[in-house]
Design an enzyme around this catalytic site. Structure first.
Site, mmCIF file in Angstrom:
data_model
loop_
_atom_site.group_PDB
_atom_site.id
_atom_site.type_symbol
_atom_site.label_atom_id
_atom_site.label_comp_id
_atom_site.label_asym_id
_atom_site.label_seq_id
_atom_site.Cartn_x
_atom_site.Cartn_y
_atom_site.Cartn_z
ATOM 1 N N HIS A 274 0.829 -1.215 0.000
ATOM 2 C CA HIS A 274 0.000 0.000 0.000
ATOM 3 C C HIS A 274 0.865 1.268 0.000
ATOM 4 O O HIS A 274 0.445 2.313 0.486
ATOM 5 C CB HIS A 274 -0.945 0.050 1.206
ATOM 6 C CG HIS A 274 -1.718 -1.213 1.428
ATOM 7 N ND1 HIS A 274 -2.958 -1.436 0.919
ATOM 8 C CD2 HIS A 274 -1.377 -2.356 2.108
ATOM 9 C CE1 HIS A 274 -3.389 -2.646 1.274
ATOM 10 N NE2 HIS A 274 -2.426 -3.227 1.983
ATOM 11 N N SER B 141 14.796 21.076 -16.357
ATOM 12 C CA SER B 141 13.616 21.905 -16.580
ATOM 13 C C SER B 141 14.056 23.185 -17.268
ATOM 14 O O SER B 141 15.147 23.697 -17.018
ATOM 15 C CB SER B 141 12.962 22.227 -15.242
ATOM 16 O OG SER B 141 12.189 23.395 -15.343
ATOM 17 N N LYS C 140 16.114 21.340 -11.230
ATOM 18 C CA LYS C 140 15.415 20.097 -11.523
ATOM 19 C C LYS C 140 16.274 19.058 -12.260
ATOM 20 O O LYS C 140 17.049 19.396 -13.142
ATOM 21 C CB LYS C 140 14.164 20.371 -12.375
ATOM 22 C CG LYS C 140 13.032 21.045 -11.642
ATOM 23 C CD LYS C 140 12.485 20.249 -10.454
ATOM 24 C CE LYS C 140 11.663 19.047 -10.870
ATOM 25 N NZ LYS C 140 10.378 19.415 -11.480
ATOM 26 N N GLU D 161 9.586 8.086 -16.798
ATOM 27 C CA GLU D 161 8.220 8.579 -17.018
ATOM 28 C C GLU D 161 7.732 8.191 -18.410
ATOM 29 O O GLU D 161 6.575 7.822 -18.600
ATOM 30 C CB GLU D 161 8.170 10.091 -16.848
ATOM 31 C CG GLU D 161 8.384 10.524 -15.410
ATOM 32 C CD GLU D 161 8.512 12.034 -15.294
ATOM 33 O OE1 GLU D 161 7.511 12.681 -14.977
ATOM 34 O OE2 GLU D 161 9.612 12.563 -15.563
#
Ligand code: ARG
Length: 463
Positions: A156, A277, A283, A290
């Protein structure tokens, strides 16, 4: 230039209709398997006495010339080349003259396209399998290198029990192992030759289908000509396989994404697989992972689309089936990338052992406490309840379970004795899981040996 079937027609095809039905702009990718199919079929024709030795020789020479043009990227498509089959035949006839027109005797594009696609897919499967094994090897190497590292195991997405980092990595290795087994299994059903089925009812020329199968390296030939030209199960199976495999990559990607976030910080992705970024200078984004996660959509979409195309089709070949190729090509291309990118990410990742230990919550030792009480005779249900209260109290006092003194524990049960604290370490908790497949050091070492044996089985490593 007119299409090759215009004899029966007096009117021309509408321009948009032509564009609508042409498949050449995508099925040109089948050129090599299409030519291979024709090389084999010409051998079948000469063996059956349909063409002479001299004609056969001309056809083979012509096909070799067409092959050379494609290989050199000098093949020129012309208007009227509807698909790869007609393009190859058109060019063959240009090169060797009318004899080229004999090649299609007894053959249909229906058995031809199924043959081309199966052959092409067999070649792709060899490459995909290689990439899959390479990813398993990357997982194996990192698992071997980090056998000593203990990390939180989650259910979980809540810290549950301590596990070995190797154990976590290997869990993906086993998913891929099943993917490899599934791929080998479905290959048996791809490896069936449709050629010699004609348009739907078979070949009237006494063509030797065993000869065709042997020439093209198919394990066997189809048993029913109607089924042979109308069957796309082998694509559905392959696309299903791809969807399952890609789902595994996506889940691995998801773990990599969260584990590399500031909140976890367990791993760091190499610069080679990260991007920055345009606005925020600090970043470093896990775009590789992804995209691996994101591309699952198109692969599952290809499968869903293909099912929808096939559902409700009447027997044998229908033009709807031309819609099989783009999703197939896209799936092969996508998975070829995602498998390699994932292997690269795994190979180059850094494990942040100190960060991992920082994040380990002592409540992951609660099961140890319950087991401790159970071992001293308290029924596990009661032990579970007592430890639940201990955890609640410890959290209220903001005290880690492994450092609260014995006196605290004895308020809840006098079964707690001086041997308690040596039980309360993450390593100990992990190493107690000695069952086969468990996270104990011995068990994981044994798992590593087994996995290594399967990944490095004869022929796998050097493929
Ligand atoms: N381009 C077609 C396909 O991909 C080849 C088969 C065409 N057959 C036919 N009867 N028109 O399915």
């Amino acid at each position: 230039m007119t299409q090759l079937w215009t004899g029966r027609f007096s009117g021309a095809t509408d321009a948009l209709m032509r564009q609508f039905q042409d498949s050449i702009y995508f099925d040109v990718r089948l050129w090599e398997s299409d030519i291979a199919g024709s090389v084999a079929y010409a051998k079948g024709l000469v063996a059956a006495g349909i063409i002479s030795e001299a004609e056969h020789e001309m056809i083979q020479r012509g096909l070799a010339a067409v092959h050379a043009e494609f290989a050199a990227d000098t093949f020129e498509l012309k208007a009227g080349d509807e698909d790869i089959h007609t393009a190859v035949e058109r060019r063959l006839t240009e090169i060797i003259g009318e004899v080229g027109g004999k090649l299609h005797t007894g053959r249909s594009r229906n058995d031809q396209v199924a043959t081309d696609t199966r052959l092409w897919l067999k070649w792709q499967i060899v490459k995909l399998r290689h990439h899959l094994v390479h990813l398993q090897q990357a997982i194996l190497a990192q698992a071997e290198a980090h056998l000593e590292v203990i990390m939180p195991g989650y259910t979980h997405l809540q810290q549950a029990q301590p596990i070995r980092l190797s154990h976590w990595l290997l869990s993906f290795g086993w998913m891929l192992q099943r993917d490899k087994e599934r791929l080998d299994d479905l290959t048996l059903r791809v490896d069936v030759l449709p050629l010699g089925s004609g348009a739907l009812s078979g070949n009237p020329l006494g063509i030797d289908r065993q000869l065709l199968a042997d020439e093209l390296g198919f394990a066997t030939f189809s048993a029913n000509s109607l089924d042979a030209v109308g069957d796309r199960d082998y694509l559905l199976e392959f696309l299903s396989w791809a969807a399952i495999t890609q789902m595994h990559l996506s889940r691995l990607a998801e773990d990599m994404i969260i584990y590399s976030s500031q909140e976890f910080g367990f791993i760091e992705l190499a610069d080679a697989y990260s991007t920055g970024s345009s606005l925020m200078p600090q970043k470093k984004n896990p775009d590789s992972m992804e995209l691996v996660r994101g591309k699952t959509g198109r692969i599952v979409g290809a499968l869903t689309g293909m099912f929808t195309t096939m559902k409700g089709l009447p027997s044998t070949y229908n033009k709807d089936m031309q819609e099989d190729k783009e999703p197939l090509f896209d799936t092969v291309d996508t998975l070829t990338m995602t498998l390699q990118i994932t292997a690269g990410v795994i190979e180059t990742m850094t494990v942040k052992t100190a960060k991992i230990y920082d994040k380990m919550d002592s409540t992951m030792l609660a099961t140890e406490l319950a087991d401790y009480l159970a071992k001293k005779g308290l029924p596990f249900r009661q032990a579970h309840h007592v430890v639940g209260q201990i955890v609640q109290q410890a959290i209220a006092l903001d005290q880690p379970l492994n450092t609260i003194p014995l006196g605290f524990y004895r308020q809840f049960s006098d079964l707690f004795e001086s041997d308690l604290h040596k039980m309360l370490t993450f390593n100990r908790a992990a190493d107690r899981r000695t069952s086969h497949g468990g996270t104990g050091k011995e068990a994981v070492a044994e798992q590593l040996d087994y996995f290594r044996m399967l990944v490095e089985a004869v022929g796998e490593a050097e493929e």
